[in-house]
Design a protein around this motif. Sequence first.
Motif, PDB file in Angstrom:
ATOM      1  N   TYR A  88       0.989  -0.998  -0.109  1.00  0.00           N
ATOM      2  CA  TYR A  88      -0.232   0.004   0.007  1.00  0.00           C
ATOM      3  C   TYR A  88       0.671   1.457   0.066  1.00  0.00           C
ATOM      4  N   VAL A 138       2.354   1.927  -3.379  1.00  0.00           N
ATOM      5  CA  VAL A 138       1.328   2.994  -4.416  1.00  0.00           C
ATOM      6  C   VAL A 138       0.868   4.065  -3.633  1.00  0.00           C
ATOM      7  N   ALA A 139       1.206   3.932  -2.729  1.00  0.00           N
ATOM      8  CA  ALA A 139       1.028   5.560  -2.944  1.00  0.00           C
ATOM      9  C   ALA A 139       1.588   6.634  -2.944  1.00  0.00           C
ATOM     10  N   GLU A 168       1.564   7.295  -6.239  1.00  0.00           N
ATOM     11  CA  GLU A 168       0.995   7.973  -6.613  1.00  0.00           C
ATOM     12  C   GLU A 168       1.111   9.164  -6.033  1.00  0.00           C
ATOM     13  N   ASP A 169       1.225   9.494  -5.405  1.00  0.00           N
ATOM     14  CA  ASP A 169       1.833  11.068  -4.703  1.00  0.00           C
ATOM     15  C   ASP A 169       2.716  11.137  -3.433  1.00  0.00           C
ATOM     16  N   ASP A 195       4.336  13.098  -1.357  1.00  0.00           N
ATOM     17  CA  ASP A 195       4.506  13.992  -0.967  1.00  0.00           C
ATOM     18  C   ASP A 195       2.532  13.641   0.589  1.00  0.00           C
ATOM     19  N   ALA A 196       1.739  13.501  -0.429  1.00  0.00           N
ATOM     20  CA  ALA A 196       0.143  12.526   0.114  1.00  0.00           C
ATOM     21  C   ALA A 196       0.913  11.679   1.254  1.00  0.00           C
ATOM     22  N   ALA A 197       1.462  10.820   0.226  1.00  0.00           N
ATOM     23  CA  ALA A 197       1.722  10.021   1.351  1.00  0.00           C
ATOM     24  C   ALA A 197       2.530   9.755   2.711  1.00  0.00           C
ATOM     25  N   ALA A 234       2.245  12.985   3.970  1.00  0.00           N
ATOM     26  CA  ALA A 234       1.737  13.636   5.708  1.00  0.00           C
ATOM     27  C   ALA A 234       0.991  12.225   6.768  1.00  0.00           C
ATOM     28  N   ILE A 235       0.977  11.785   5.929  1.00  0.00           N
ATOM     29  CA  ILE A 235      -0.208   9.914   6.821  1.00  0.00           C
ATOM     30  C   ILE A 235       0.651   9.399   7.397  1.00  0.00           C
ATOM     31  N   TRP A 262      -3.130   5.213 -26.284  1.00  0.00           N
ATOM     32  CA  TRP A 262      -4.872   4.328 -25.500  1.00  0.00           C
ATOM     33  C   TRP A 262      -4.671   4.212 -24.988  1.00  0.00           C
ATOM     34  N   ALA A 305     -22.435   4.926 -11.647  1.00  0.00           N
ATOM     35  CA  ALA A 305     -20.924   4.571 -11.913  1.00  0.00           C
ATOM     36  C   ALA A 305     -20.037   6.323 -11.706  1.00  0.00           C
ATOM     37  N   LYS A 306     -20.475   7.114 -11.762  1.00  0.00           N
ATOM     38  CA  LYS A 306     -20.089   8.282 -10.278  1.00  0.00           C
ATOM     39  C   LYS A 306     -21.300   8.980  -9.406  1.00  0.00           C
ATOM     40  N   ALA A 307     -21.076   9.860  -8.358  1.00  0.00           N
ATOM     41  CA  ALA A 307     -22.075  10.822  -7.950  1.00  0.00           C
ATOM     42  C   ALA A 307     -22.715  11.441  -8.411  1.00  0.00           C
TER      43      ALA A 307
END
Lengths: 331, 248, 289
Positions: free
Chosen positions: A187, A190-191, A194-195, A197-199, A201-202, A304, A329-331
């Motif tokens: 986990y 992957v974090a 993805e990001d 800095d955000a990772a 921060a947690i 593609w 599919a999306k809220a």
Amino acid sequence: MLNIFGWRSAVLGGLIAVMLVLPLVIKSSFALEILIRVLLFSFIGSAWNLMGGYAKQLSLGHAAFFGLGAYTSTLLQIDFGISPWIGMIAGGLVAMLASLPIGWLCFRLRGPYFTIATIATAQVLMLIFLKFRDFAWGAEGTTIPNLGHAPLMMQFETKAPYYYIVLGLLAMALLITAWIERSRIGYYCVAIGEDEDAAEAIGVDAPSVKRKIFMVSAFLTALAGTFYTQYIYFIDPQTAFNFNVSIEAALVSIVGGVGTLWGPVIGTVLLETTSALLQSWLGNSIGGVQLTVYALILMAVILWRPTGIMGYLAEVYARRRIKSLSLPAKA
Amino acid sequence: MADALVIKNLNKRFGGLHAVQDVNFRVRENETLGLIGPNGAGKTTAFNLIMGFYRPDTGSVSAFGQEIVGLRPHQVCTLGLARTFQVAKPFGGMTVLANVMTGAFLRDRRPEAAREKAREAIDFVGLSARESAAARDLTTIDQRRLEMARALATQPRLLLLDEVMAGLNPAEIDQAVALVGKLSNRGLTIVIVEHLMRAIMAVAKHIVVLDHGQKIAEGSPKDVVENPEVIRAYLGSGYVHAPAGGPS
Amino acid sequence: MLEILAQAVINGLLIGGIYALVSIGVTLIFGVVKIVNFAQGEFVMIGMYISFFLATQFGVDPVVSLVVSMPVLFVIGVLIQHYLIRRVLGLNDLPQIFLTFALSLLIVNLALMLLTANYRTVHTWYSDKVFHVGGLYIPVAKLIAFVLAMILSGLLWTFLHTTDLGKAMRAASQNRDVAQLVGINPNRVFAVALGIALALAGAAGSLLMPFYPAYPLVGQVFVLMAFVAVVLGTLGNVIGALVASLLMGVAESLGIQFIGADSGLIVVFALLLFTLAVRPSGLAGGRRR
């Protein structure tokens, strides 16, 4: 639900059975060669995938570890008579250790400059091994003395044993990947991918996680280096630290689907099949054909289907599931 | 009550921009502090300094009695501080659950335990229905909820909220205010940056006002709203002599 | 001794001019479009082959063929931006890195397929001529290349700082969102940036022909130099790239002179690793955090 699990396990079980039985059924040496190549690059791709696919640390210098593994086991074998089985592990450890300073240097850069730094690292190693004949045979390399049938020295007279070894390596890589996927470090990888800095921060210690996954990736790649050297009975810097190894490691994962368990395998099957077909149509006379096709496939995937084949399949499956459960599919 | 956060003489320059100038304030445990100020006042920079994303040029930040300047963000988080980002930074390719689990893993490395704690946090912010959705498919507001759930999963003692209510409609603002209240009732210390006056007034009894990197006012909401410096900073000097409650 | 040193420095500066053309292109693209062009070397190669073709088919001097290679590569740059790069903008690192990487792979291997790996050279009337200044040898072909490279760099700098489009490019480089807000069309700016960068690469190729052989992989050496110069000179900084390129040319030349004939690459890598270790943001960059 139980139905689905049963179906998946059955397919997997069947696949394993087929893979185990294949060399007993296929007698063509050429066909086995292709299979071995596919398994080998699936393995190398899986090793790359841990770093590049999950954590998105896009290295194009994994040949560095391939070569370190190859040279470590060969040196131990020829200079000290140590079995390549042990040499393989030793090579893996050397690569792991090397990944620390290499990582320290390269992780200082982000994005494409990290990639360039990794390319430079592999090139530097190649240059070093080309130049210094004293400890490692220089540019000419060396052949491995053919001992005939010598399982303890990882030498066999038929292709089948090599097939089983590399199959075992691939299975190990897949198991490791599957385990990592479900665990904390997976986990975290992957974090970070993805990001970062955000990772952080947690509570994710990004440098530490990157270091660890780099070590695992380097270790596995080095094992491949040893295997390949034993398989072709030859080593030299151009082969051991070949940029094409770095390229293909990344390529098969991207085409098959970065950050997925089976991505590298699927990608390898596709690319190696294409390559084999090309070879049978055009022979080896025209240089550059294979890589041209690889480049076109890579561009097509990026433009593609950046998530690769597995990513595409996952999207299709998710869309089907949403339809069948009638969820918006999306809220 | 002890101090949860003490900021002393905090300074940070970016080239010619003195983003944070000699800022001092303290937050008591279980207090909710409102940090307000016009755009560009230095509020987000202050958060970045506290969390360790930037290193201050001078000054000290201590959390729960411990000096945290020089610590990396993940170390600050381990000590019990968590933040949300002004523009949400979800892990787009992961599901909501996986996002929050990543936060929960800080306190417990077992996947099952992390999953449970993550579900609690997701439930708390009201995102349970979207647990399996990919984070990138969420609406902006849900992404903010995700940010908060993820931060909460790290079991912080001090939460830094950066404009969590921007762009919400009045009903959503009330929900958000209620959420912040619930967090405070659980014992959390909160520093909240907001532009919406009524939201800040509803949650914070202690306000610090920044302008151009400097603290220009501090006190209760009433004190701050009537402070001429604050009025000048937000509205310009023309409004300073307007009676409290708005220009005539 | 001093003469040998001076000669090595001269040699280094002269080739550094070519490195500058390549690296300025890379840093320009990175600064404006925020993408690293792994294929930059291949456009140098294309420039070389264009000049080779014009020289052997029509007897055009390679330096003169600049007027063909530069516009052709400019157009190629605009097309690449429009059809390829535009589609990966705003995506994350992987597509951006591997798109130009794939492009590089494609061009090199297409060249291998179509043009073969044979070295192609062009011999001009000044290819072997040398100026003697003091005790120093200054090859005419290299001097011409250096002078033109500096002129082109100067023209670029002027363009960036005096024309509206140039300023727009610098604005987009510094803050894309705000640039858009004031009406700057990012796609147009990016297309021009790509065009200019590739034109400079093509120019480098043409200028190289009188004294350097063309072959499919020739770009790889130059692009490596370019990347190191860009990092050293700080990403996005055009003058930094120029200065760093000249420095690297000199460093390489000194390495070849005093360490060994094939030590050029090692010196370059050593420089790169040293920069990474000590000052990753380059000579002009600030400190991280």
